[in-house]
Scaffold this motif. Structure first.
Motif, PDB file in Angstrom:
ATOM      1  N   HIS A   1      18.973  27.571  -9.072  1.00  0.00           N
ATOM      2  CA  HIS A   1      18.783  28.400 -10.607  1.00  0.00           C
ATOM      3  C   HIS A   1      16.815  28.122 -10.665  1.00  0.00           C
ATOM      4  O   HIS A   1      16.305  27.646  -9.394  1.00  0.00           O
ATOM      5  CB  HIS A   1      18.942  26.943 -11.811  1.00  0.00           C
ATOM      6  CG  HIS A   1      17.943  25.782 -11.910  1.00  0.00           C
ATOM      7  ND1 HIS A   1      18.379  25.135 -10.823  1.00  0.00           N
ATOM      8  CD2 HIS A   1      16.960  25.392 -12.085  1.00  0.00           C
ATOM      9  CE1 HIS A   1      17.748  24.067 -10.756  1.00  0.00           C
ATOM     10  NE2 HIS A   1      17.192  23.688 -11.849  1.00  0.00           N
ATOM     11  N   ARG A   2      16.602  29.262 -11.542  1.00  0.00           N
ATOM     12  CA  ARG A   2      14.698  29.482 -11.433  1.00  0.00           C
ATOM     13  C   ARG A   2      14.250  29.483 -12.501  1.00  0.00           C
ATOM     14  O   ARG A   2      15.458  29.831 -13.650  1.00  0.00           O
ATOM     15  CB  ARG A   2      14.133  30.219 -10.333  1.00  0.00           C
ATOM     16  CG  ARG A   2      14.738  32.003 -10.864  1.00  0.00           C
ATOM     17  CD  ARG A   2      13.541  32.753  -9.578  1.00  0.00           C
ATOM     18  NE  ARG A   2      13.671  33.633 -10.844  1.00  0.00           N
ATOM     19  CZ  ARG A   2      14.097  34.913  -9.893  1.00  0.00           C
ATOM     20  NH1 ARG A   2      14.768  35.071  -8.133  1.00  0.00           N
ATOM     21  NH2 ARG A   2      13.485  36.027 -10.398  1.00  0.00           N
ATOM     22  N   THR A   3      13.539  29.575 -13.521  1.00  0.00           N
ATOM     23  CA  THR A   3      12.129  29.836 -14.837  1.00  0.00           C
ATOM     24  C   THR A   3      11.663  31.388 -14.227  1.00  0.00           C
ATOM     25  O   THR A   3      11.033  30.738 -13.591  1.00  0.00           O
ATOM     26  CB  THR A   3      11.886  28.486 -15.584  1.00  0.00           C
ATOM     27  OG1 THR A   3      12.776  27.418 -15.501  1.00  0.00           O
ATOM     28  CG2 THR A   3      11.722  29.039 -16.808  1.00  0.00           C
TER      29      THR A   3
ATOM     30  N   VAL B   1      19.838  31.987 -13.384  1.00  0.00           N
ATOM     31  CA  VAL B   1      21.223  31.156 -12.880  1.00  0.00           C
ATOM     32  C   VAL B   1      21.997  31.626 -12.253  1.00  0.00           C
ATOM     33  O   VAL B   1      22.584  32.996 -12.546  1.00  0.00           O
ATOM     34  CB  VAL B   1      22.219  29.769 -13.501  1.00  0.00           C
ATOM     35  CG1 VAL B   1      23.018  28.924 -12.914  1.00  0.00           C
ATOM     36  CG2 VAL B   1      21.071  29.212 -14.636  1.00  0.00           C
ATOM     37  N   TRP B   2      22.423  31.680 -10.694  1.00  0.00           N
ATOM     38  CA  TRP B   2      23.599  32.418  -9.919  1.00  0.00           C
ATOM     39  C   TRP B   2      24.240  31.653  -9.182  1.00  0.00           C
ATOM     40  O   TRP B   2      23.459  30.298  -9.066  1.00  0.00           O
ATOM     41  CB  TRP B   2      22.767  33.464  -9.428  1.00  0.00           C
ATOM     42  CG  TRP B   2      22.501  33.042  -8.272  1.00  0.00           C
ATOM     43  CD1 TRP B   2      21.706  33.138  -7.279  1.00  0.00           C
ATOM     44  CD2 TRP B   2      20.531  32.689  -8.227  1.00  0.00           C
ATOM     45  NE1 TRP B   2      21.328  32.265  -5.882  1.00  0.00           N
ATOM     46  CE2 TRP B   2      19.839  32.368  -7.011  1.00  0.00           C
ATOM     47  CE3 TRP B   2      19.715  32.272  -9.681  1.00  0.00           C
ATOM     48  CZ2 TRP B   2      18.788  31.906  -6.883  1.00  0.00           C
ATOM     49  CZ3 TRP B   2      18.216  31.660  -9.686  1.00  0.00           C
ATOM     50  CH2 TRP B   2      17.985  31.135  -7.888  1.00  0.00           C
ATOM     51  N   ARG B   3      25.510  31.987  -8.490  1.00  0.00           N
ATOM     52  CA  ARG B   3      25.639  31.537  -7.693  1.00  0.00           C
ATOM     53  C   ARG B   3      25.574  31.599  -6.069  1.00  0.00           C
ATOM     54  O   ARG B   3      25.515  32.879  -6.303  1.00  0.00           O
ATOM     55  CB  ARG B   3      27.421  31.944  -7.647  1.00  0.00           C
ATOM     56  CG  ARG B   3      28.460  30.835  -6.818  1.00  0.00           C
ATOM     57  CD  ARG B   3      29.951  30.849  -7.615  1.00  0.00           C
ATOM     58  NE  ARG B   3      31.106  29.824  -6.684  1.00  0.00           N
ATOM     59  CZ  ARG B   3      32.011  29.299  -7.495  1.00  0.00           C
ATOM     60  NH1 ARG B   3      32.545  30.281  -8.336  1.00  0.00           N
ATOM     61  NH2 ARG B   3      33.117  28.274  -7.182  1.00  0.00           N
ATOM     62  N   ASP B   4      25.792  30.550  -5.224  1.00  0.00           N
ATOM     63  CA  ASP B   4      25.127  30.986  -3.435  1.00  0.00           C
ATOM     64  C   ASP B   4      26.482  30.341  -2.755  1.00  0.00           C
ATOM     65  O   ASP B   4      25.912  28.822  -2.785  1.00  0.00           O
ATOM     66  CB  ASP B   4      23.377  30.375  -3.736  1.00  0.00           C
ATOM     67  CG  ASP B   4      23.499  30.612  -2.345  1.00  0.00           C
ATOM     68  OD1 ASP B   4      23.800  31.257  -1.799  1.00  0.00           O
ATOM     69  OD2 ASP B   4      22.053  30.093  -1.885  1.00  0.00           O
ATOM     70  N   GLY B   5      27.613  31.292  -2.992  1.00  0.00           N
ATOM     71  CA  GLY B   5      28.446  30.209  -1.888  1.00  0.00           C
ATOM     72  C   GLY B   5      28.944  29.195  -2.872  1.00  0.00           C
ATOM     73  O   GLY B   5      29.671  29.413  -4.024  1.00  0.00           O
TER      74      GLY B   5
ATOM     75  N   GLY C   1      30.904  30.007 -17.040  1.00  0.00           N
ATOM     76  CA  GLY C   1      31.154  29.793 -16.267  1.00  0.00           C
ATOM     77  C   GLY C   1      31.140  28.264 -15.884  1.00  0.00           C
ATOM     78  O   GLY C   1      31.715  28.087 -13.821  1.00  0.00           O
ATOM     79  N   VAL C   2      29.553  28.163 -15.615  1.00  0.00           N
ATOM     80  CA  VAL C   2      29.267  27.058 -13.962  1.00  0.00           C
ATOM     81  C   VAL C   2      30.091  25.879 -14.325  1.00  0.00           C
ATOM     82  O   VAL C   2      30.357  25.278 -15.542  1.00  0.00           O
ATOM     83  CB  VAL C   2      27.952  26.679 -14.942  1.00  0.00           C
ATOM     84  CG1 VAL C   2      26.672  25.659 -13.864  1.00  0.00           C
ATOM     85  CG2 VAL C   2      26.465  28.571 -15.163  1.00  0.00           C
ATOM     86  N   PRO C   3      29.765  24.936 -13.956  1.00  0.00           N
ATOM     87  CA  PRO C   3      30.919  23.971 -13.504  1.00  0.00           C
ATOM     88  C   PRO C   3      29.807  23.428 -14.362  1.00  0.00           C
ATOM     89  O   PRO C   3      28.424  22.786 -14.222  1.00  0.00           O
ATOM     90  CB  PRO C   3      30.793  22.988 -12.344  1.00  0.00           C
ATOM     91  CG  PRO C   3      30.774  24.177 -11.250  1.00  0.00           C
ATOM     92  CD  PRO C   3      29.912  25.331 -12.469  1.00  0.00           C
TER      93      PRO C   3
ATOM     94  N   THR D   1      15.403  40.473  -8.818  1.00  0.00           N
ATOM     95  CA  THR D   1      16.190  39.516  -9.584  1.00  0.00           C
ATOM     96  C   THR D   1      17.209  38.957  -8.337  1.00  0.00           C
ATOM     97  O   THR D   1      17.701  39.100  -7.050  1.00  0.00           O
ATOM     98  CB  THR D   1      17.421  41.183  -9.889  1.00  0.00           C
ATOM     99  OG1 THR D   1      17.158  41.757 -10.085  1.00  0.00           O
ATOM    100  CG2 THR D   1      18.806  40.902  -9.755  1.00  0.00           C
ATOM    101  N   PRO D   2      17.624  37.262  -8.169  1.00  0.00           N
ATOM    102  CA  PRO D   2      17.877  36.724  -7.649  1.00  0.00           C
ATOM    103  C   PRO D   2      19.375  36.630  -7.074  1.00  0.00           C
ATOM    104  O   PRO D   2      19.905  36.596  -5.863  1.00  0.00           O
ATOM    105  CB  PRO D   2      18.223  34.818  -8.882  1.00  0.00           C
ATOM    106  CG  PRO D   2      18.450  35.839 -10.069  1.00  0.00           C
ATOM    107  CD  PRO D   2      17.117  37.324 -10.468  1.00  0.00           C
ATOM    108  N   ALA D   3      20.303  37.744  -7.421  1.00  0.00           N
ATOM    109  CA  ALA D   3      21.077  37.783  -6.980  1.00  0.00           C
ATOM    110  C   ALA D   3      21.688  39.110  -8.216  1.00  0.00           C
ATOM    111  O   ALA D   3      22.058  39.482  -8.385  1.00  0.00           O
ATOM    112  CB  ALA D   3      22.517  36.895  -7.082  1.00  0.00           C
ATOM    113  N   PRO D   4      23.219  39.661  -7.541  1.00  0.00           N
ATOM    114  CA  PRO D   4      23.582  40.479  -7.863  1.00  0.00           C
ATOM    115  C   PRO D   4      24.178  40.707  -9.093  1.00  0.00           C
ATOM    116  O   PRO D   4      24.490  41.693 -10.093  1.00  0.00           O
ATOM    117  CB  PRO D   4      24.756  41.651  -6.779  1.00  0.00           C
ATOM    118  CG  PRO D   4      24.646  40.876  -5.773  1.00  0.00           C
ATOM    119  CD  PRO D   4      23.313  39.326  -5.671  1.00  0.00           C
TER     120      PRO D   4
END
Length: 203
Positions: free
Chosen positions: A117-119, A108-112, A67-69, A128-131
């Motif tokens: 992303h990070r490694t 990889v996560w969505r922020d708005g 789902g990432v563009p 955890t970067p996001a839910p």
């Protein structure tokens, strides 16, 4: 000597086989300039590609599948490959360079409206970067793509044979499923007719 990952000695069919993608999708990404890989061949219109290009496209394909563009996936993949694949090292086997990715996970996560992303190390992931987030085992993804690219470039006839066999098996599988569906439909029709006949006898 140059870095073996940046040598442009692969052709179009090599990278498509390497990433297990479809030519139509990858060509569309490149025509839209959502992903920039390959260099123009000085002797003709075709482009040549490197193992780093194959690694980039493999990451893009995995991100897009979840789902990432495409354009954002291309940016993330380019940044990751440029920073993580030791592209400045000379005269080092690709397999050794890929060891630098062992046990690494791309988060990889969505922020708005944006994507971050990070490694991290697989055994030592940070907070955890996001839910909801995507975690890609980039060592496996890139390693598989490079292995397949090398196989295709060194043994094109063997890979062509494998591709033809895979296509044949896929076709036979599709035909078998279709035949089974038709058989089930005929069986259902016979049961329906039998049921109708029974109803008439009892009537």
């Amino acid at each position: 000597m140059t870095n073996p990952l940046t040598e442009s000695n692969l052709v179009w069919s090599d990278v498509i086989y390497a990433i297990e993608g479809t030519p139509k999708a990858v060509r569309h990404w490149m025509q839209k300039e959502q992903v920039r890989v390959g260099v123009a061949d000085a002797n003709g219109p075709r482009r040549t590609y490197s193992l780093a290009d194959a690694a980039t496209l493999a990451i893009v394909r995995n991100l897009v599948d979840y789902g990432v563009p495409v354009a954002m996936a291309g940016d993330i993949a380019h940044q990751f490959v440029g920073a993580s694949l030791l592209l400045n090292y000379k005269n080092t086997p690709p397999e050794v360079l890929c060891q630098s990715l062992r046990n690494r996970v791309l988060l990889v996560w969505r922020d708005g409206d944006n994507w971050q992303h990070r490694t991290d190390l697989a055994h030592d992931m940070g907070k955890t970067p996001a839910p909801v987030y995507l975690a890609i085992d980039v060592g496996s993804v890139v390693g598989r793509a490079i292995d397949r690219a090398l196989l295709c470039s060194r043994n094109p006839d063997e890979v062509d044979g494998i591709a033809k066999l895979t296509h044949t098996l896929a076709r036979l599988t599709k035909e078998t499923i279709h035949a089974m569906d038709e058989s089930e439909q005929r069986a259902d029709a016979l049961r329906d007719r039998s049921g109708q006949a029974g109803d008439l006898d009892h009537g």
